[in-house]
Design a protein around this motif. Structure first.
Motif, PDB file in Angstrom:
ATOM      1  N   HIS A   1       0.798  -1.228   0.000  1.00 19.18           N
ATOM      2  CA  HIS A   1       0.000   0.000   0.000  1.00 19.18           C
ATOM      3  C   HIS A   1       0.828   1.274   0.000  1.00 19.18           C
TER       4      HIS A   1
ATOM      5  N   LYS B   1      -6.092   2.684   1.905  1.00 20.06           N
ATOM      6  CA  LYS B   1      -6.223   1.288   1.478  1.00 20.06           C
ATOM      7  C   LYS B   1      -6.315   0.403   2.715  1.00 20.06           C
TER       8      LYS B   1
ATOM      9  N   LYS C   1      -4.276  -9.646   3.799  1.00 22.59           N
ATOM     10  CA  LYS C   1      -4.591  -9.246   2.428  1.00 22.59           C
ATOM     11  C   LYS C   1      -4.348  -7.755   2.235  1.00 22.59           C
ATOM     12  N   ASP C   2      -3.697  -7.432   1.114  1.00 20.91           N
ATOM     13  CA  ASP C   2      -3.543  -6.026   0.737  1.00 20.91           C
ATOM     14  C   ASP C   2      -4.054  -5.836  -0.686  1.00 20.91           C
ATOM     15  N   ARG C   3      -4.107  -4.580  -1.127  1.00 23.95           N
ATOM     16  CA  ARG C   3      -4.576  -4.237  -2.473  1.00 23.95           C
ATOM     17  C   ARG C   3      -3.468  -3.647  -3.327  1.00 23.95           C
TER      18      ARG C   3
ATOM     19  N   LYS D   1      -3.995  -7.318  -8.212  1.00 26.39           N
ATOM     20  CA  LYS D   1      -5.102  -7.574  -7.291  1.00 26.39           C
ATOM     21  C   LYS D   1      -4.643  -7.685  -5.851  1.00 26.39           C
ATOM     22  N   GLY D   2      -3.415  -7.343  -5.615  1.00 26.03           N
ATOM     23  CA  GLY D   2      -2.911  -7.400  -4.254  1.00 26.03           C
ATOM     24  C   GLY D   2      -2.223  -8.706  -3.937  1.00 26.03           C
TER      25      GLY D   2
END
Length: 161
Positions: free
Chosen positions: A70, A76, A94-96, A142-143
């Motif tokens: 991020h 985010k 989970k990240d983006r 998509k992360g």
């Protein structure tokens, strides 16, 4: 070094229990994440050493998501999911972000990472040393999803993906 195991104090229900936490991407939230992780690790019956292993690995995955995924953009969300069943505790971070190629990291030698003076770059190695399984899912902007597994009983085999 032998893996630290849980001293199972109670029987967990047949069905898995799933807990989620979403925070803005900021390192100030690491204490909240740590408390969330410790609370659920204790609920799973993990001993203090296993709790510390999980806490360090989860914090490292979160710091990587915040800084690299991020780029310290608090807008985010950072998402954590902890699943507890009879066999294991699984943490999903989970990240983006844009993602990364975990295969590039697989070629790094632990000894080189440890003896070379540096301020970063050891996080994935630490996660792999502290957890029974570490998996990365990433791609197409998509992360990244990091799945960390700690068995409550000895695992059949250790997987690094």
């Amino acid at each position: 070094m032998p893996r630290r195991r849980a001293n199972t104090k109670k029987l967990l229900p047949e069905a898995a229990e799933v807990y989620e936490l979403t925070t803005p991407s900021h390192t100030e939230n690491l204490e909240v994440i740590r408390n969330f992780t410790f609370h659920l690790g204790r609920k799973a019956g993990l001993d203090e050493m296993a709790l510390m292993d999980i806490a360090v690995a989860v914090e490292e995955a979160c710091v990587n998501a915040i800084k690299h995924g991020h780029h310290n953009d608090e807008s985010k969300p950072l998402r954590l999911q902890i699943k507890i069943d009879k066999q294991k505790l699984t943490v999903l971070v989970k990240d983006r972000g844009l993602g990364f190629d975990p295969e590039q990291r697989d070629g790094q030698k632990a000894q080189d990472l440890l003896i070379t003076p540096r301020s970063n770059g050891r996080g994935i190695l630490m996660m792999k040393m502290l957890m029974d399984e570490v998996h990365f899912e990433t791609g197409n902007g998509k992360g990244t999803r990091v799945r960390l597994v700690k068995y409550l009983t000895p695992p059949q085999q250790k997987n690094f993906h």
